[in-house]
Motif scaffolding. Structure first.
Motif, PDB file in Angstrom:
ATOM      1  N   LYS A   1       0.843  -1.195   0.000  1.00  0.00           N
ATOM      2  CA  LYS A   1       0.000   0.000   0.000  1.00  0.00           C
ATOM      3  C   LYS A   1       0.876   1.241   0.000  1.00  0.00           C
ATOM      4  CE  LYS A   1      -4.104  -1.798   2.223  1.00  0.00           C
ATOM      5  NZ  LYS A   1      -5.090  -1.594   3.262  1.00  0.00           N
ATOM      6  N   ARG A   2       0.391   2.268  -0.672  1.00  0.00           N
ATOM      7  CA  ARG A   2       1.134   3.524  -0.743  1.00  0.00           C
ATOM      8  C   ARG A   2       0.443   4.563   0.127  1.00  0.00           C
ATOM      9  NH1 ARG A   2       2.847   4.888  -6.703  1.00  0.00           N
ATOM     10  NH2 ARG A   2       4.479   5.884  -5.547  1.00  0.00           N
ATOM     11  N   GLY A   3       1.200   5.583   0.477  1.00  0.00           N
ATOM     12  CA  GLY A   3       0.625   6.681   1.243  1.00  0.00           C
ATOM     13  C   GLY A   3       0.806   6.515   2.733  1.00  0.00           C
ATOM     14  N   ARG A   4       0.312   7.484   3.416  1.00  0.00           N
ATOM     15  CA  ARG A   4       0.420   7.523   4.863  1.00  0.00           C
ATOM     16  C   ARG A   4      -0.573   6.559   5.500  1.00  0.00           C
ATOM     17  NH1 ARG A   4      -1.731  12.314   8.224  1.00  0.00           N
ATOM     18  NH2 ARG A   4      -1.092  11.664  10.278  1.00  0.00           N
ATOM     19  N   PRO A   5      -0.151   5.800   6.502  1.00  0.00           N
ATOM     20  CA  PRO A   5      -1.093   4.888   7.162  1.00  0.00           C
ATOM     21  C   PRO A   5      -2.130   5.669   7.975  1.00  0.00           C
ATOM     22  CG  PRO A   5       1.021   4.871   8.290  1.00  0.00           C
ATOM     23  CD  PRO A   5       1.187   5.710   7.052  1.00  0.00           C
ATOM     24  N   ALA A   6      -3.285   5.082   8.161  1.00  0.00           N
ATOM     25  CA  ALA A   6      -4.336   5.706   8.964  1.00  0.00           C
ATOM     26  C   ALA A   6      -3.834   5.922  10.384  1.00  0.00           C
ATOM     27  CB  ALA A   6      -5.576   4.829   8.961  1.00  0.00           C
ATOM     28  N   THR A   7      -4.149   7.079  10.952  1.00  0.00           N
ATOM     29  CA  THR A   7      -3.667   7.394  12.296  1.00  0.00           C
ATOM     30  C   THR A   7      -4.777   7.409  13.338  1.00  0.00           C
ATOM     31  OG1 THR A   7      -3.900   9.748  11.864  1.00  0.00           O
ATOM     32  CG2 THR A   7      -1.748   8.771  11.418  1.00  0.00           C
ATOM     33  N   GLY A   8      -6.025   7.365  12.921  1.00  0.00           N
ATOM     34  CA  GLY A   8      -7.116   7.430  13.883  1.00  0.00           C
ATOM     35  C   GLY A   8      -8.147   6.354  13.650  1.00  0.00           C
ATOM     36  N   GLN A   9      -9.104   6.298  14.536  1.00  0.00           N
ATOM     37  CA  GLN A   9     -10.153   5.300  14.449  1.00  0.00           C
ATOM     38  C   GLN A   9     -11.376   5.827  13.703  1.00  0.00           C
ATOM     39  OE1 GLN A   9      -9.859   2.094  15.523  1.00  0.00           O
ATOM     40  NE2 GLN A   9      -7.740   2.639  15.908  1.00  0.00           N
ATOM     41  N   THR A  10     -11.482   7.141  13.536  1.00  0.00           N
ATOM     42  CA  THR A  10     -12.647   7.714  12.874  1.00  0.00           C
ATOM     43  C   THR A  10     -12.266   8.218  11.489  1.00  0.00           C
ATOM     44  OG1 THR A  10     -12.192   9.867  13.871  1.00  0.00           O
ATOM     45  CG2 THR A  10     -13.719   8.423  15.046  1.00  0.00           C
ATOM     46  N   PRO A  11     -13.213   8.190  10.564  1.00  0.00           N
ATOM     47  CA  PRO A  11     -12.907   8.658   9.207  1.00  0.00           C
ATOM     48  C   PRO A  11     -12.764  10.182   9.160  1.00  0.00           C
ATOM     49  CG  PRO A  11     -15.213   8.028   9.372  1.00  0.00           C
ATOM     50  CD  PRO A  11     -14.570   7.668  10.678  1.00  0.00           C
ATOM     51  N   ASN A  12     -11.994  10.654   8.191  1.00  0.00           N
ATOM     52  CA  ASN A  12     -11.869  12.094   7.978  1.00  0.00           C
ATOM     53  C   ASN A  12     -13.162  12.624   7.378  1.00  0.00           C
ATOM     54  OD1 ASN A  12      -9.212  12.338   8.861  1.00  0.00           O
ATOM     55  ND2 ASN A  12      -8.409  11.790   6.863  1.00  0.00           N
TER      56      ASN A  12
END
Length: 56
Positions: A5-16
């Motif tokens: 996978k590319r890009g920054r990994p998810a950092t939170g539990q809730t969606p942006n």
């Protein structure tokens, strides 16, 4: 082999979420939130919770 996978990994539990806020309001909110040891996301969540608690 699994594709990486590319890009920054998810950092939170809730969606942006996306909202439109005038720059002047956003900057003032960021400063005030930082002065209170919060971030704008915390403030928005607090405001939405207070809005939802209001009686009709």
């Amino acid at each position: 082999m699994a594709e990486k996978k590319r890009g920054r990994p998810a950092t939170g539990q809730t969606p942006n979420r996306t909202v439109r806020v005038p720059d002047a309001v956003w900057e003032e909110a960021k400063k005030k939130a930082a002065d209170e040891g919060k971030n704008v996301s915390d403030v928005v969540n607090d405001c939405l919770r207070a809005y939802l608690r209001k009686k009709k």
